[in-house]
Design a protein around this motif. Structure first.
Motif, mmCIF file in Angstrom:
data_model
loop_
_atom_site.group_PDB
_atom_site.id
_atom_site.type_symbol
_atom_site.label_atom_id
_atom_site.label_comp_id
_atom_site.label_asym_id
_atom_site.label_seq_id
_atom_site.Cartn_x
_atom_site.Cartn_y
_atom_site.Cartn_z
ATOM 1 N N GLY B 104 0.721 -1.229 0.057
ATOM 2 C CA GLY B 104 0.009 -0.342 -0.161
ATOM 3 C C GLY B 104 0.948 1.342 -0.256
ATOM 4 O O GLY B 104 0.361 2.354 -0.184
ATOM 5 N N ARG B 105 1.940 1.121 0.664
ATOM 6 C CA ARG B 105 2.939 2.359 0.634
ATOM 7 C C ARG B 105 3.830 2.524 -0.537
ATOM 8 O O ARG B 105 4.100 3.790 -0.976
ATOM 9 N N ARG B 106 4.501 1.315 -0.912
ATOM 10 C CA ARG B 106 5.480 1.554 -1.731
ATOM 11 C C ARG B 106 5.220 1.203 -3.380
ATOM 12 O O ARG B 106 6.169 1.294 -4.098
ATOM 13 N N ILE B 107 4.338 0.471 -3.599
ATOM 14 C CA ILE B 107 3.944 -0.105 -4.798
ATOM 15 C C ILE B 107 2.589 0.736 -5.413
ATOM 16 O O ILE B 107 1.725 0.666 -4.583
ATOM 17 N N GLY B 108 2.858 0.864 -6.684
ATOM 18 C CA GLY B 108 1.743 1.450 -7.239
ATOM 19 C C GLY B 108 1.047 0.462 -8.540
ATOM 20 O O GLY B 108 1.957 0.140 -9.421
ATOM 21 N N PHE B 109 0.028 -0.132 -8.618
ATOM 22 C CA PHE B 109 -0.352 -0.952 -9.456
ATOM 23 C C PHE B 109 -1.149 -0.367 -10.591
ATOM 24 O O PHE B 109 -2.192 0.568 -10.385
ATOM 25 N N ILE B 110 -0.936 -0.577 -11.679
ATOM 26 C CA ILE B 110 -1.988 -0.303 -12.920
ATOM 27 C C ILE B 110 -2.147 -1.431 -13.839
ATOM 28 O O ILE B 110 -1.085 -2.365 -14.098
ATOM 29 N N PHE B 111 -3.489 -1.773 -13.852
ATOM 30 C CA PHE B 111 -3.928 -3.144 -14.265
ATOM 31 C C PHE B 111 -4.368 -3.000 -15.766
ATOM 32 O O PHE B 111 -4.827 -1.909 -16.342
ATOM 33 N N GLN B 112 -4.663 -4.009 -16.657
ATOM 34 C CA GLN B 112 -5.041 -4.277 -17.809
ATOM 35 C C GLN B 112 -6.508 -3.709 -18.052
ATOM 36 O O GLN B 112 -6.689 -2.976 -18.834
ATOM 37 N N ASN B 113 -7.202 -4.306 -17.112
ATOM 38 C CA ASN B 113 -8.728 -4.013 -16.947
ATOM 39 C C ASN B 113 -9.043 -3.133 -15.797
ATOM 40 O O ASN B 113 -9.936 -3.081 -15.259
ATOM 41 N N PHE B 114 -8.114 -2.245 -15.673
ATOM 42 C CA PHE B 114 -8.327 -0.894 -14.751
ATOM 43 C C PHE B 114 -8.400 -1.529 -13.372
ATOM 44 O O PHE B 114 -7.790 -0.548 -12.349
ATOM 45 N N ASN B 115 -9.323 -2.344 -12.854
ATOM 46 C CA ASN B 115 -9.714 -2.593 -11.472
ATOM 47 C C ASN B 115 -10.070 -1.461 -10.813
ATOM 48 O O ASN B 115 -9.687 -1.481 -9.570
ATOM 49 N N LEU B 116 -10.836 -0.662 -11.316
ATOM 50 C CA LEU B 116 -11.631 0.292 -10.538
ATOM 51 C C LEU B 116 -12.811 -0.426 -9.693
ATOM 52 O O LEU B 116 -13.529 -1.068 -10.267
ATOM 53 N N ASP B 190 0.644 -3.509 -15.723
ATOM 54 C CA ASP B 190 0.146 -4.971 -16.353
ATOM 55 C C ASP B 190 -0.347 -4.708 -17.512
ATOM 56 O O ASP B 190 -1.402 -4.645 -17.655
ATOM 57 N N GLU B 191 0.260 -4.625 -18.862
ATOM 58 C CA GLU B 191 -0.491 -4.465 -19.927
ATOM 59 C C GLU B 191 -1.450 -3.193 -19.781
ATOM 60 O O GLU B 191 -2.622 -3.269 -20.062
ATOM 61 N N PRO B 192 -0.792 -2.089 -19.669
ATOM 62 C CA PRO B 192 -1.742 -0.954 -19.474
ATOM 63 C C PRO B 192 -2.603 -0.357 -20.553
ATOM 64 O O PRO B 192 -3.417 0.361 -20.456
ATOM 65 N N THR B 193 -2.180 -0.720 -21.725
ATOM 66 C CA THR B 193 -2.795 -0.295 -22.777
ATOM 67 C C THR B 193 -3.648 -1.524 -23.529
ATOM 68 O O THR B 193 -4.287 -1.413 -24.485
ATOM 69 N N GLY B 194 -3.701 -2.625 -22.659
ATOM 70 C CA GLY B 194 -4.260 -3.751 -23.375
ATOM 71 C C GLY B 194 -5.768 -3.980 -23.776
ATOM 72 O O GLY B 194 -6.122 -4.457 -24.665
ATOM 73 N N ASN B 195 -6.376 -3.199 -22.829
ATOM 74 C CA ASN B 195 -7.780 -2.987 -23.257
ATOM 75 C C ASN B 195 -8.152 -1.643 -24.048
ATOM 76 O O ASN B 195 -9.570 -1.311 -23.809
ATOM 77 N N LEU B 196 -7.318 -0.600 -24.506
ATOM 78 C CA LEU B 196 -7.658 0.270 -25.006
ATOM 79 C C LEU B 196 -7.571 0.474 -26.370
ATOM 80 O O LEU B 196 -6.623 -0.224 -27.034
ATOM 81 N N ASP B 197 -8.023 1.291 -27.129
ATOM 82 C CA ASP B 197 -7.904 1.191 -28.453
ATOM 83 C C ASP B 197 -6.387 1.847 -28.639
ATOM 84 O O ASP B 197 -6.178 2.669 -27.959
#
Lengths: 406, 246
Positions: B104-116, B190-197
């Motif tokens: 929670g403090r030291r890692i920032g995650f960006i997922f392919q499917n956003f996970n909001l 992780d594949e940050p553009t995988g679900n985007l045009d």
């Protein structure tokens, strides 16, 4: 959820009945003082009928009881019989009551009756109950004088508004001089006002009634007052011993006396009331437990579905730093929210069912304010207990699996 | 009141490790799974060193082990053997909740499917990592920080919107803001553009490059060579083996 509603409603009803039974006992206390022992002839089932058993409990025995047992300071006795009363052309059928000298004090102590419109807390005296004339003297009672006191309604029925004091009425074939008329009375308990009218009354000295109006010596209903309420059980034993000797009561094979009389004290009534309330409360407790378990399982099921549906969300929360504790709290809170909603509904339903429960129990139900938070607490505990497993399951999810969940 | 006054554009400076200490260093990091009687080694003795401010891409086909490596780097998984030093500290002995806290403090995650989280507004999604640090951030603090992070990804006009009301690119930018809000040591994408045009994908890559230029350390997994070109260093993965491109 419905289970929680029913469960909490049962808890409310259960508590109300318990409290009601206690209140009913308190109300009974007013009728039966701590220093009183009621003694009456025993009634038993004989050939399918409820009938008096053994020897009569006589007026003389009541008087002797007072002399023979030092712990007894006063004995009230009464005997009732339905008779015809007549004055001139007016004739009515009425339950005449033979009484002892302190009958009015006994009525006042019972708290059952008050003058119509009597203001709240003011103490009633014997004089307050007599509108015209006077009550019997002790001499009249002991001598069996031919005098009587009429109830308000009875006086009106026989004399149509004329002054009855000093007039002579016929009771069956006995002449009797009216020496007093009671004020208009009402029951303090409103519900009893529809059942009978305390103003239809005819009181006579008990000795007069026994001599003139009974063919043979009747059983009297006796209330013994003891000198010391703390020694009431001792007095009870002494009365029993006295009556057993008088009636030559035998013992059965186990050494139990085959008494032909029954004695009742405040403690006896307390025991009976509590017994009845306990039985019903137990039934409700069982119903409450079953309902709460069913409701709890329902909550658990809903929460398990919720955990499954939100697996990905749990994974995200874990990824951004949620500890196991955080996830447990989140889902426990939701479970408690569901059970609390059910609890609130249950409290409403419970309050609405109290009259029904009271009717089934043939008693009174009393809702104390403290019962509501208690019932609500039961709902919350149900939520926590049954929400714990789904919450722990959510917290133990593997974050990788959870994030991958579709 | 918030003690946080630095603009979002300032390079990562907090908890700065000792000189020359890499943000991430792995030594023979290995992850094996037992599937019935067979043991599958998804990651084999990976040695990876990432210094502060680098933008590293991990390329490989599916099943090559790149997700396994990213999970290990993201403290979501325990290695079977080897060691992983995050900002110089070994993590293999940390317990589950300690890992969660560090994550929670030291890692920032960006997922392919956003996970909001669909039920939370944009800013609440962004503030989620702050909310799990008991008592550290008051409500207003969280809102302020989330606003700043959203401003950094040019979504200051979408603070109160729900994810369902946002476009795919906007959703990914919310997710990037969530990864930024804690000022982490490293951002794992992780594949940050995988679900985007492709247009939106280019936009997101431009944003990541900007963030890297501002000093953020980024490790990105992708199978798309054109996306990987944005990184300053490139690793290839194949059959659980990690190899750096020259």
């Amino acid at each position: 959820m419905l289970g929680v509603v029913i469960g909490v409603a049962s808890v409310i009803a259960m508590l109300a009945l318990g409290n009601g039974a206690r209140a009913a006992v308190d109300a009974t206390f007013a009728g039966l003082g701590a220093d009183q022992i009621q003694v009456g002839q025993r009634f038993t089932m004989q050939d399918g009928e409820f009938a008096p058993f053994g020897e009569n409990l006589t007026y003389e025995e009541g008087l002797e009881m007072l002399d023979a047992i030092p712990l007894v300071k006063r004995v009230e006795m009464s005997a009732s019989k339905t008779l015809k009363a007549r004055f001139g052309r007016a004739s009515i059928e009425i339950t005449a009551r033979g009484v002892t000298a302190d009958a009015l004090e006994g009525i006042i102590e019972s708290g059952d009756i008050q003058p119509v419109g009597w203001a709240g807390d003011a103490a009633i005296t014997a004089e307050d109950l007599i509108a015209d004339g006077r009550f019997f003297t002790t001499d009249e009672i002991l001598a069996g004088a031919p005098v009587c006191v009429l109830g308000y309604q009875t006086a009106f029925d026989l004399f149509s508004g004329d002054d009855p004091i000093g007039e002579t009425i016929w009771i069956e074939r006995t002449r009797c001089t009216v020496i007093g008329v009671a004020v208009e009375l009402e029951y303090t308990d409103v519900t009893r006002r529809y059942q009978s009218n305390p103003n239809e009354a005819l009181l006579m000295p008990i000795s007069t009634m026994i001599q003139e109006l009974y063919d043979e010596e009747p059983s009297v209903y006796t209330t013994a007052h003891v000198t010391d309420a703390g020694r009431i059980d001792e007095a009870k034993d002494q009365i029993a011993a006295y009556l057993r000797e008088k009636h030559q009561i035998e013992q059965d094979a186990d050494g139990n006396y085959l008494d032909d009389f029954d004695m009742t004290t405040r403690n006896d009534i307390l025991g009976q009331q509590q017994e009845a309330a306990r039985t019903f409360s137990l039934l409700l407790a069982a119903m409450a437990s079953v309902s709460l378990i069913v409701g709890g399982i329902g909550i658990m099921n809903v929460m398990l579905v919720s955990v499954t549906e939100r697996t990905r969300e749990i994974g995200v929360r874990q990824a951004v730093g949620a500890k196991q504790r955080d996830i447990v709290y989140q889902f426990l809170l939701e479970a408690v929210f569901i059970s609390a909603s059910g609890g609130l509904a249950g409290i409403v339903v419970g309050i609405l069912t109290i009259p029904l429960a009271a009717a089934l129990n043939q008693g009174t139900a009393l809702l104390l304010p403290g019962s509501i938070p208690l019932a609500f607490g039961v709902a919350l505990v149900t939520g926590v207990l049954f929400g714990l497993y789904p919450a722990l399951r959510a917290a133990r999810l593997d974050p990788i699996e959870a994030l991958r969940y579709e | 009141m918030s003690k946080y006054n630095a603009p979002a554009a300032v390079p990562v400076a907090r908890n700065k490790p000792a000189m020359n200490e890499p943000v991430i260093r792995t030594e023979k990091l290995t992850r094996a799974y037992s599937m019935g009687e067979n043991a599958i080694t998804a990651l084999r003795e990976a040695d990876l060193t990432v210094h502060a401010g680098e933008f590293v891409a991990l390329m490989g086909a599916s099943g090559s082990g790149k997700s396994t490596l990213l999970n290990l780097l993201g403290l979501l998984d325990h290695a079977t053997s080897g060691e992983y030093f995050l900002e110089g500290k070994p993590v293999s002995s940390l317990r589950r909740d300690e890992l969660a806290d560090l994550r929670g403090r030291r890692i920032g995650f960006i997922f392919q499917n956003f996970n909001l989280l669909a039920r939370l507004s944009a800013w609440e999604n962004v503030a989620l990592p702050l909310a799990y640090r008991q008592g550290e951030f008051k409500h207003q603090d969280q809102l302020d920080r989330a606003r700043e992070a959203l401003a950094r990804v040019r979504l200051e006009h979408r603070v109160e919107h729900n994810p369902m009301e946002l476009s795919g690119g906007e959703r990914q930018r919310v997710a990037i803001a969530r990864a930024l809000v804690t000022q982490p040591a490293v951002i794992l994408a992780d594949e940050p553009t995988g679900n985007l045009d492709s247009n939106t994908g280019v936009e997101i890559m431009r944003l990541l490059k900007e963030l890297n230029a501002e000093g953020r350390t980024i490790i990105m997994v992708t199978h798309d060579a054109s996306v990987a070109r944005n990184a300053s260093r490139l690793y290839h993965m194949r059959d659980g083996m990690l190899k750096e491109d020259e």
